[in-house]
Design a protein around this motif. Structure first.
Motif, short mmCIF file in Angstrom:
data_model
loop_
_atom_site.label_atom_id
_atom_site.label_comp_id
_atom_site.label_asym_id
_atom_site.label_seq_id
_atom_site.Cartn_x
_atom_site.Cartn_y
_atom_site.Cartn_z
N THR A 161 26.71 17.21 21.59
CA THR A 161 27.58 18.36 21.33
C THR A 161 27.41 18.87 19.91
O THR A 161 27.52 20.06 19.65
CB THR A 161 29.07 18.01 21.54
OG1 THR A 161 29.45 16.99 20.60
CG2 THR A 161 29.34 17.55 22.96
N HIS A 162 27.19 17.95 18.96
CA HIS A 162 26.92 18.34 17.57
C HIS A 162 26.45 17.12 16.79
O HIS A 162 26.38 16.02 17.34
CB HIS A 162 28.13 19.02 16.92
CG HIS A 162 29.34 18.15 16.72
ND1 HIS A 162 30.00 17.54 17.75
CD2 HIS A 162 30.02 17.80 15.60
CE1 HIS A 162 31.04 16.85 17.28
NE2 HIS A 162 31.06 16.99 15.97
N LEU A 163 26.16 17.32 15.53
CA LEU A 163 25.41 16.30 14.78
C LEU A 163 26.26 15.52 13.79
O LEU A 163 25.73 14.92 12.85
CB LEU A 163 24.22 16.97 14.08
CG LEU A 163 23.18 17.53 15.06
CD1 LEU A 163 22.24 18.52 14.36
CD2 LEU A 163 22.39 16.42 15.73
N HIS A 164 27.57 15.47 13.99
CA HIS A 164 28.39 14.52 13.23
C HIS A 164 28.06 13.11 13.73
O HIS A 164 27.83 12.91 14.93
CB HIS A 164 29.89 14.80 13.43
CG HIS A 164 30.45 15.80 12.46
ND1 HIS A 164 31.52 16.61 12.76
CD2 HIS A 164 30.09 16.12 11.19
CE1 HIS A 164 31.80 17.38 11.72
NE2 HIS A 164 30.94 17.11 10.75
N THR A 165 28.08 12.13 12.80
CA THR A 165 27.67 10.78 13.19
C THR A 165 28.53 10.19 14.30
O THR A 165 28.06 9.39 15.10
CB THR A 165 27.73 9.81 11.99
OG1 THR A 165 29.06 9.83 11.46
CG2 THR A 165 26.71 10.17 10.94
N ILE A 211 34.21 25.62 18.08
CA ILE A 211 34.59 26.03 16.72
C ILE A 211 34.97 24.78 15.94
O ILE A 211 36.06 24.22 16.11
CB ILE A 211 35.78 27.01 16.75
CG1 ILE A 211 35.43 28.22 17.63
CG2 ILE A 211 36.14 27.45 15.33
CD1 ILE A 211 36.62 29.14 17.90
N HIS A 212 34.03 24.30 15.10
CA HIS A 212 34.27 22.99 14.48
C HIS A 212 33.40 22.81 13.25
O HIS A 212 32.18 22.67 13.39
CB HIS A 212 33.99 21.89 15.50
CG HIS A 212 33.98 20.51 14.94
ND1 HIS A 212 35.11 19.91 14.42
CD2 HIS A 212 32.99 19.60 14.79
CE1 HIS A 212 34.81 18.69 13.99
NE2 HIS A 212 33.53 18.49 14.19
N ALA A 213 33.99 22.83 12.10
CA ALA A 213 33.36 22.40 10.84
C ALA A 213 32.20 23.29 10.36
O ALA A 213 32.00 23.44 9.16
CB ALA A 213 32.90 20.95 10.93
N GLY A 223 33.26 19.12 23.29
CA GLY A 223 32.95 18.54 22.00
C GLY A 223 34.06 18.85 21.01
O GLY A 223 35.09 19.44 21.37
N ASP A 224 33.88 18.46 19.76
CA ASP A 224 34.90 18.74 18.75
C ASP A 224 35.08 20.26 18.63
O ASP A 224 34.11 21.00 18.50
CB ASP A 224 34.47 18.17 17.40
CG ASP A 224 34.48 16.66 17.40
OD1 ASP A 224 34.72 16.07 18.46
OD2 ASP A 224 34.26 16.07 16.32
N THR A 225 36.33 20.69 18.63
CA THR A 225 36.56 22.14 18.55
C THR A 225 38.03 22.46 18.30
O THR A 225 38.92 21.70 18.71
CB THR A 225 36.11 22.85 19.84
OG1 THR A 225 36.12 24.28 19.64
CG2 THR A 225 36.99 22.52 21.03
ZN LIG Z 1 32.70 16.56 14.57
#
Ligand SMILES: [Zn+2]
Ligand SMILES: [Zn+2]
Length: 423
Positions: free
Chosen positions: A132-136, A229-231, A251-253
């Protein structure tokens, strides 16, 4: 088990601390006015009539013991927590298994591979990863899947799907290219003794701005992507469709219009619900200003999560992305209940949902702490022929070998070679 778990039933969680898992209020007949006595056949576990017989239902899932029906999806939470490590809860990872046999990992957050590995699924079946995204906390355990799977039975490359970023260096292809550079020593030393094929990663990067775009379509499975919509620009959510069923992996949003539109009427809708700002101050040591920003702008508050779910009306809603314990669970549930009263799970690791047209059943996985990898149907690829890959150990290091060690193990090696008829 009843098809719909009433939220008041769900609120009545019995913590079986000694056994280490949650038993949900399964009978669905509680009214909130106190426990009613139900017929034993309706209660969790079903009726046991024979002292030496088997029980009808242990409300747990033992991996590898149930055949998945053709028109069914099994979803397992292998990580539901936060970036900070916690033994009880790994970071984000959901494994979707569909009735045609295909399996998909959605995120592979830090720590989640211990839960994935405990399912004892051959690594060849775990070769498809969607980020979903590249946060660890969403891909921190890729290294474990990559190298662990390579040494433990995966026979081909990992296949990885992930979004672009606003610039090239913020996208998935860049990240994986540099991931492989970071682990260059690991790869070069393994390549000498193992086939390099399973050490490859093929990346399919897709436009993070694409709305409801198909990013995967094979064997009756369609996976679509919507922006989140996240970071920063880049994060997405995924929608998996199979056999007329729709599962949304959020994912995070911050709540967004795309999720509202395209996750509507999902069979199972996963969306983050973050720790309350008060709990971020109390437990996470954040300043009030930071807690409010993180808890209500970068992520989704429990009240906003509830509003999303009461708007899209899934058959079953799943909230995750918080350390789920007594001190936080009740605060989050109270927040969600202000705006949503439908079927709900506040996820912990190893929660599993079986999703079919008829019913959605939630249970807990019971799996071994000391799982071994299991072989799949494919033969392992041959290691490279002698002399084709440079030896990563120089003579300087080889000359440091302490010879009494060889003498000490000589007899054992001789017996081993005889046993396996080796030269
Ligand atoms: Zn995140
Ligand atoms: Zn996250």
């Amino acid at each position: 088990m009843k098809e719909k778990l009433k939220f008041l039933g769900i609120a009545s969680i019995v913590v079986l601390a000694a056994m280490g898992f949650y038993l949900w209020g399964l009978n669905g007949s509680q009214t909130g006015t106190g426990l009613e006595i139900v017929k034993s056949a309706e209660a969790a576990g079903g009726e046991v009539t024979d002292p030496v017989g088997t029980a009808p239902d242990r409300y747990v899932y033992y991996p590898g013991t149930e055949k998945l029906k053709k028109d069914e999806i099994r979803l397992i939470a292998c990580g539901t927590g936060l970036p900070a490590a916690r033994r009880d809860q790994a970071a984000t990872c959901f494994l979707a298994e569909v009735g045609n046999g295909d399996k998909f990992l959605f995120d592979i957050g830090t720590g989640s591979m211990v839960n994935v590995a405990a399912l004892m699924i051959p690594y060849d079946f775990l070769d498809k990863v969607f980020l979903t995204h590249l946060h660890t906390d969403h891909w921190g355990d890729l290294a474990t899947l990559w190298a662990g799977g390579w040494t433990a039975g995966r026979t081909g490359p990992l296949r990885l799907w992930g979004p672009t970023g606003a610039t090239e260096d913020m996208g998935t292809a860049y990240a994986v290219d540099h991931f492989l550079k970071t682990f260059n020593w690991d790869a070069k030393t393994r390549n000498f003794v193992l086939s390099p094929k399973p050490g490859e990663i093929t990346v399919k990067e897709f436009d993070y701005k694409a709305v409801n775009a198909v990013v995967y379509q094979e064997n009756g499975v369609t996976i679509r992507s919507i922006p989140a919509i996240h970071a920063g620009d880049g994060p997405v959510s995924f929608i998996l469709e199979y056999a007329g069923l729709k599962v949304v992996i959020g994912g995070d949003t911050f709540p967004n219009k795309w999720y509202i539109k395209y996750a509507a009427n999902a069979d199972l809708a996963i969306h983050e619900t973050f720790l309350t700002p008060s709990d971020l101050v109390k437990w996470y040591g954040q300043s009030p200003g930071q807690a409010l920003g993180v808890g209500t702008q970068i992520h989704t508050s429990p009240q906003a999560f509830g509003k999303v779910m009461s708007t899209i009306k899934p058959r079953h809603a799943v909230g995750y992305h918080f350390f789920n314990e007594q001190g936080t669970h009740d605060d989050i549930l109270r927040g969600v209940l202000q705006t949503y009263s439908g079927p709900l799970s506040l996820a912990v690791d190893n929660m599993v949902w079986n999703i079919s047209k008829e019913k959605i059943v939630e249970r807990m996985v019971v799996s071994p702490d000391q799982a071994w990898s299991v072989a799949g149907p494919n033969k392992p690829p041959k290691p490279p022929a002698k002399g084709t890959v440079p030896d990563p150990i120089t003579d300087f290091i080889k000359e440091g070998r302490w010879e009494p060690a060889e003498a000490a193990q000589a007899e054992m090696i001789k017996e081993f070679k005889e046993k396996y008829k080796m030269k």
